[in-house]
Write a protein that holds these residues in place. Structure first.
Motif, PDB file in Angstrom:
ATOM      1  N   PHE A 234       1.086  -1.355  -0.079  1.00  0.00           N
ATOM      2  CA  PHE A 234       0.146  -0.086  -0.088  1.00  0.00           C
ATOM      3  C   PHE A 234       0.910   1.154   0.112  1.00  0.00           C
ATOM      4  O   PHE A 234       1.532   1.436   1.193  1.00  0.00           O
ATOM      5  CB  PHE A 234      -0.963   0.016   1.245  1.00  0.00           C
ATOM      6  CG  PHE A 234      -2.098  -0.907   1.152  1.00  0.00           C
ATOM      7  CD1 PHE A 234      -3.249  -0.808   0.809  1.00  0.00           C
ATOM      8  CD2 PHE A 234      -1.684  -2.484   1.569  1.00  0.00           C
ATOM      9  CE1 PHE A 234      -4.261  -1.833   0.972  1.00  0.00           C
ATOM     10  CE2 PHE A 234      -2.488  -3.299   1.513  1.00  0.00           C
ATOM     11  CZ  PHE A 234      -4.086  -3.283   1.173  1.00  0.00           C
ATOM     12  N   LEU A 235       0.803   2.062  -1.047  1.00  0.00           N
ATOM     13  CA  LEU A 235       1.456   3.225  -1.306  1.00  0.00           C
ATOM     14  C   LEU A 235       0.493   4.592  -0.870  1.00  0.00           C
ATOM     15  O   LEU A 235      -0.321   4.520  -1.925  1.00  0.00           O
ATOM     16  CB  LEU A 235       2.314   3.312  -2.640  1.00  0.00           C
ATOM     17  CG  LEU A 235       3.246   2.082  -2.814  1.00  0.00           C
ATOM     18  CD1 LEU A 235       3.516   2.439  -4.165  1.00  0.00           C
ATOM     19  CD2 LEU A 235       4.378   2.004  -1.822  1.00  0.00           C
ATOM     20  N   GLU A 236       1.010   5.557   0.014  1.00  0.00           N
ATOM     21  CA  GLU A 236       0.191   6.481   0.176  1.00  0.00           C
ATOM     22  C   GLU A 236       0.908   7.666  -0.605  1.00  0.00           C
ATOM     23  O   GLU A 236       2.005   8.026  -0.313  1.00  0.00           O
ATOM     24  CB  GLU A 236       0.157   6.865   1.527  1.00  0.00           C
ATOM     25  CG  GLU A 236      -0.764   8.105   2.015  1.00  0.00           C
ATOM     26  CD  GLU A 236      -0.881   8.478   3.501  1.00  0.00           C
ATOM     27  OE1 GLU A 236      -1.499   9.510   3.777  1.00  0.00           O
ATOM     28  OE2 GLU A 236      -0.300   7.715   4.442  1.00  0.00           O
ATOM     29  N   THR A 237       0.057   8.222  -1.614  1.00  0.00           N
ATOM     30  CA  THR A 237       0.790   9.405  -2.413  1.00  0.00           C
ATOM     31  C   THR A 237       0.405  10.707  -2.016  1.00  0.00           C
ATOM     32  O   THR A 237       0.773  11.432  -2.757  1.00  0.00           O
ATOM     33  CB  THR A 237       0.337   9.048  -3.923  1.00  0.00           C
ATOM     34  OG1 THR A 237      -0.959   8.967  -4.130  1.00  0.00           O
ATOM     35  CG2 THR A 237       0.988   7.465  -4.469  1.00  0.00           C
ATOM     36  N   GLY A 238      -0.576  10.963  -1.409  1.00  0.00           N
ATOM     37  CA  GLY A 238      -1.048  12.012  -0.902  1.00  0.00           C
ATOM     38  C   GLY A 238       0.011  12.814   0.005  1.00  0.00           C
ATOM     39  O   GLY A 238       0.931  12.317   0.634  1.00  0.00           O
ATOM     40  N   PRO A 239      -0.312  13.738   0.486  1.00  0.00           N
ATOM     41  CA  PRO A 239       0.412  14.614   1.696  1.00  0.00           C
ATOM     42  C   PRO A 239       0.349  13.803   3.032  1.00  0.00           C
ATOM     43  O   PRO A 239      -0.641  13.719   3.492  1.00  0.00           O
ATOM     44  CB  PRO A 239      -0.222  16.124   1.678  1.00  0.00           C
ATOM     45  CG  PRO A 239      -1.225  15.921   1.191  1.00  0.00           C
ATOM     46  CD  PRO A 239      -1.520  14.903   0.297  1.00  0.00           C
ATOM     47  N   GLY A 240       1.317  13.635   3.693  1.00  0.00           N
ATOM     48  CA  GLY A 240       1.537  13.244   4.906  1.00  0.00           C
ATOM     49  C   GLY A 240       1.362  11.390   4.912  1.00  0.00           C
ATOM     50  O   GLY A 240       1.499  10.922   4.112  1.00  0.00           O
ATOM     51  N   ASP A 241       1.261  10.975   6.073  1.00  0.00           N
ATOM     52  CA  ASP A 241       1.423   9.409   6.232  1.00  0.00           C
ATOM     53  C   ASP A 241       0.328   8.946   7.112  1.00  0.00           C
ATOM     54  O   ASP A 241       0.653   7.760   7.629  1.00  0.00           O
ATOM     55  CB  ASP A 241       2.765   9.104   6.684  1.00  0.00           C
ATOM     56  CG  ASP A 241       3.298   9.764   8.066  1.00  0.00           C
ATOM     57  OD1 ASP A 241       2.335  10.336   8.609  1.00  0.00           O
ATOM     58  OD2 ASP A 241       4.203   9.484   8.605  1.00  0.00           O
ATOM     59  N   VAL A 242      -0.797   9.616   7.269  1.00  0.00           N
ATOM     60  CA  VAL A 242      -1.850   9.110   8.149  1.00  0.00           C
ATOM     61  C   VAL A 242      -2.321   7.841   7.848  1.00  0.00           C
ATOM     62  O   VAL A 242      -2.727   7.011   8.518  1.00  0.00           O
ATOM     63  CB  VAL A 242      -2.926  10.106   8.332  1.00  0.00           C
ATOM     64  CG1 VAL A 242      -4.199   9.685   9.244  1.00  0.00           C
ATOM     65  CG2 VAL A 242      -2.423  11.328   8.978  1.00  0.00           C
ATOM     66  N   LEU A 243      -2.810   7.730   6.513  1.00  0.00           N
ATOM     67  CA  LEU A 243      -3.080   6.423   5.934  1.00  0.00           C
ATOM     68  C   LEU A 243      -2.390   5.514   6.169  1.00  0.00           C
ATOM     69  O   LEU A 243      -2.778   4.154   6.146  1.00  0.00           O
ATOM     70  CB  LEU A 243      -3.798   6.766   4.371  1.00  0.00           C
ATOM     71  CG  LEU A 243      -4.663   7.879   4.313  1.00  0.00           C
ATOM     72  CD1 LEU A 243      -5.357   7.972   3.107  1.00  0.00           C
ATOM     73  CD2 LEU A 243      -6.027   7.627   5.261  1.00  0.00           C
ATOM     74  N   THR A 244      -0.953   5.509   6.074  1.00  0.00           N
ATOM     75  CA  THR A 244      -0.046   4.339   6.170  1.00  0.00           C
ATOM     76  C   THR A 244      -0.186   3.815   7.263  1.00  0.00           C
ATOM     77  O   THR A 244       0.014   2.631   7.460  1.00  0.00           O
ATOM     78  CB  THR A 244       1.124   4.982   5.686  1.00  0.00           C
ATOM     79  OG1 THR A 244       1.384   5.643   4.489  1.00  0.00           O
ATOM     80  CG2 THR A 244       2.478   3.943   5.806  1.00  0.00           C
ATOM     81  N   GLY A 245      -0.374   4.845   8.422  1.00  0.00           N
ATOM     82  CA  GLY A 245      -0.371   4.340   9.866  1.00  0.00           C
ATOM     83  C   GLY A 245      -1.730   3.398  10.077  1.00  0.00           C
ATOM     84  O   GLY A 245      -1.626   2.436  10.764  1.00  0.00           O
TER      85      GLY A 245
END
Length: 267
Positions: A234-245
């Motif tokens: 899963f790669l988060e491409t938007g600003p930040g890393d909330v969804l990655t968490g």
């Protein structure tokens, strides 16, 4: 976010300024009508900065569904921004008519939090990850629920949003937004684009995007469905890393990283 948008998607920044009459990034805290267009532009700008990665499926959280549909080839970026402007304005107007808000309940048992929401007449607006549920509803009820959650040993945080989003209090906005969606062209995406309120690929983006204003974000279920369909990175491409968490807290045996993080970009 503003600098990346200016360098990667100056066309969207110019369009946003023209439609809003102001730079949304300069006044992003002044209301939902500015915050949503700014976040939409930033999402696509960061996606481009990350190299516009091509995967096997894609999803967006709440407003991020619009950017996901653009990235998936189902929607052009310019009408997508027009929709983000309309969405933000309608949701802000609805919140002014019926004031509300949202709180995040962190660490409690999901069943207990859901029962409390029912008891106080609130909506479970976001099921983000194990131990992270967001409640939405009238301000007075939220205050009472927050006190009860804290008394029960659950961390309850008031979110900095202007209304009771993803709840029935947005019904008026949803109806008007559907009318705007009917004026926009959507295409068959080149890869499955998941609705985060249906936890399955969009069948009808117009219906799904309108319904998302009043229906809960089923992020846990969306991630699990994507994993079941074969997603293991899963790669988060938007600003930040909330969804990655949220991915890391929800799924086992997968890789999750944000391409906005310098260490991830250069790994």
């Amino acid at each position: 976010m503003a600098a990346v948008t200016a360098s990667q998607r100056p066309d969207l920044l110019e369009q946003a300024r023209d439609e809003l009459g102001v730079d949304p990034f300069g006044q992003i805290g002044d209301g939902t009508h500015l915050a949503q267009p700014a976040l939409y532009c930033a999402s696509l700008a960061h996606f481009k900065q990350a190299g516009s990665p091509d995967g096997t499926m894609i999803a967006g959280h709440s407003l991020g569904e619009l950017a996901a549909l653009v990235a998936g080839g189902a929607l052009d970026a310019e009408p997508g921004l027009e929709l983000a402007v309309i969405r933000g304005r309608l949701m802000e107007e609805a919140a002014e008519v019926t004031p509300g808000g949202m709180i995040a309940a962190l660490g409690g048992e999901e069943a207990t939090v859901r029962e409390l929401a029912t008891n106080f007449g609130l909506t479970v607006a976001n099921d983000n990850a194990p131990g992270q549920v967001v409640l939405s509803g009238p301000l007075e009820s939220l205050g009472e629920a927050r006190r009860q959650l804290r008394a029960d040993g659950v961390k309850a945080i008031r979110l900095p949003v202007a209304g009771a989003f993803h709840s029935p209090l947005m019904a008026g906005a949803a109806e008007k937004f559907r009318a705007a969606l009917d004026e926009v062209e959507f295409r068959q995406p080149r890869l499955p684009v998941f609705s985060s309120t249906a936890a399955e690929p969009f069948a009808d983006p117009r219906q799904g995007l309108a319904a998302a204003l009043t229906e809960p974000v089923l992020w846990q279920a969306t991630l699990k469905r994507m994993q079941g369909e074969g997603a293991d990175t899963f790669l988060e491409t938007g600003p930040g890393d909330v969804l990655t968490g949220l991915v890391r807290r929800t799924l086992e045996g997968v890789e999750a990283r944000s391409l906005a993080e310098p260490e991830a970009v250069h790994a």
